[in-house]
Design an enzyme around this catalytic site. Structure first.
Site: not given
Ligand code: NDP
Ligand code: MG
Ligand code: MG
Length: 330
Positions: A51, A108, A227, A252
């Site tokens: 990772s 989520h 725009e 405006s």
């Molecule tokens: P991300 O896409 O940012 O998560 C990626 C992370 O997961 C990385 O650290 C990646 O590691 C790791 N990962 C990927 N595959 C695996 C695996 N098989 N095993 C272990 N780790 C793994 O996720 P988000 O933070 O966007 O979303 C996480 C949750 O939060 C979801 O449920 C989303 O709906 C929720 N959520 C997200 C928001 C947001 O702003 N993004 C807002 C509110 C809720 P690597 O990069 O090394 O592959």
């Molecule tokens: Mg969503």
């Molecule tokens: Mg304008």
């Protein structure tokens, strides 16, 4: 107004005698893990070997182990990897290590609400969903404040899941701002509806329709871009800061009159009817089924539409114009 919960209604002690495994170190994962750590919670990060995030989490001062290892040694397991990967990671590396009274935490509701993950009855299941991206959750916490969040309890085996959810919200700083109770159903359905009809699907199609109309009428693509897309941010910032009132106060009177007269011709009764239809498809599980199937089939539709979208003229003109904007982070 709906009831908000703040620091004084949340007791961090419910988390302090636990070990929390944050699975994933992306947008939400890094923010939750670091905020919890600094709130005094015992945290371990769960990732997979190879990772990219592994080194980052370690250099941020966190202990990192493989997901299964993290699940084994913890009693609160937080799934913060992309939603479409959660089911398989859960089934293979987490479920086998769930002990009686452990807690499974989400940001989520999709996988629980649509039964992609069906946890055993002997664990607590709750959600704490910050209303902001991870980098904001982290930055605001460091400033001593918090990003508001939603919380929900799916099942409370221990009878303490709600207290745990509030404690978790406190640990990531959310109760400094206020948290609001919801259900997995409400959070999931409104989240999908918002992104499809308004935030992502709605906004991009609105921008494209405006852009295309101007370009097809012979106006310069660059002007149409400014725009219809570029200026969106100015308007959205005002909406974000002060709602419709502040936006309409700032524009405006000509713009405000046009807003009142024309908006309803663009987003009309047909649009609202279609929104209701979309909501029904979300509520019935039709959308979820389609998206899950799409993933099983390696995303044939997703990939072809993505490609088509990238060939729209707004992409090229946008690239060129944004390269002139020194203040935009690349
Ligand atoms: P991300 O896409 O940012 O998560 C990626 C992370 O997961 C990385 O650290 C990646 O590691 C790791 N990962 C990927 N595959 C695996 C695996 N098989 N095993 C272990 N780790 C793994 O996720 P988000 O933070 O966007 O979303 C996480 C949750 O939060 C979801 O449920 C989303 O709906 C929720 N959520 C997200 C928001 C947001 O702003 N993004 C807002 C509110 C809720 P690597 O990069 O090394 O592959
Ligand atoms: Mg969503
Ligand atoms: Mg304008």
């Amino acid at each position: 107004m709906a009831k908000m919960y703040y620091d004084k209604e949340a007791d961090l002690n419910y988390l302090l005698n636990k070990k929390v495994a944050v699975i994933g170190y992306g947008s939400q994962g890094h923010a939750h893990a670091l905020n919890l750590l600094e709130s005094g919670v015992d945290v371990v990060v769960g990732l997979y070997s190879g990772s990219k995030s592994w080194k980052k989490a370690e250099s941020d001062g966190l202990k990192v182990v493989e997901v299964a290892e993290a699940a084994k040694e913890s009693n609160v397991i937080v799934l913060l990897i992309p939603d479409e990967l959660q089911q398989s990671v859960y089934t293979e590396y987490i479920m086998p290590y769930l002990d009686e009274g452990d807690a499974l935490v989400f940001a989520h509701g999709f996988n629980i609400h649509y039964n992609q993950i069906v946890p055993p009855e002997y664990v607590d299941v709750f959600m704490v969903a910050p209303k902001g991206p991870g980098h904001l959750v982290r930055r605001v916490y460091k400033d001593g404040k918090g990003v508001p969040a939603l919380f929900a309890v799916h099942q409370s085996y221990t009878g303490k899941a709600r207290e745990m959810a509030l404690a978790y919200a406190k640990g990531i700083g959310a109760t400094r701002a206020g948290v609001l109770e919801t259900t997995f159903k409400e959070e999931t359905e409104t989240d999908l509806f918002g992104e499809q009809c308004v935030l992502c699907g709605g906004v991009t199609e609105l921008i494209k329709a405006g852009f295309d109309t101007l370009v097809n009428a012979g106006y310069q693509k660059e002007i149409a871009y400014f725009e219809c897309l570029h200026e969106m941010k100015l308007i959205v910032d005002l909406l974000y800061e002060g709602g419709f009132e502040k936006m309409r106060y700032s524009i405006s009177d000509t713009a405000e009159y046009g807003d009142y007269m024309v908006g309803k011709r663009i987003i009309n009764e047909d649009t609202r009817k279609e929104m209701k239809k979309v909501l029904k498809e979300i509520q019935s599980g039709e959308f979820a089924k389609e998206w899950l199937l799409e993933n099983k089939l390696n995303r044939p539709v997703f990939n072809s539409v993505k490609k088509r979208e990238l060939s729209h003229p707004i992409v090229e003109v946008g690239k060129n114009l944004r390269s002139m904007m020194s203040w935009i982070e690349k």
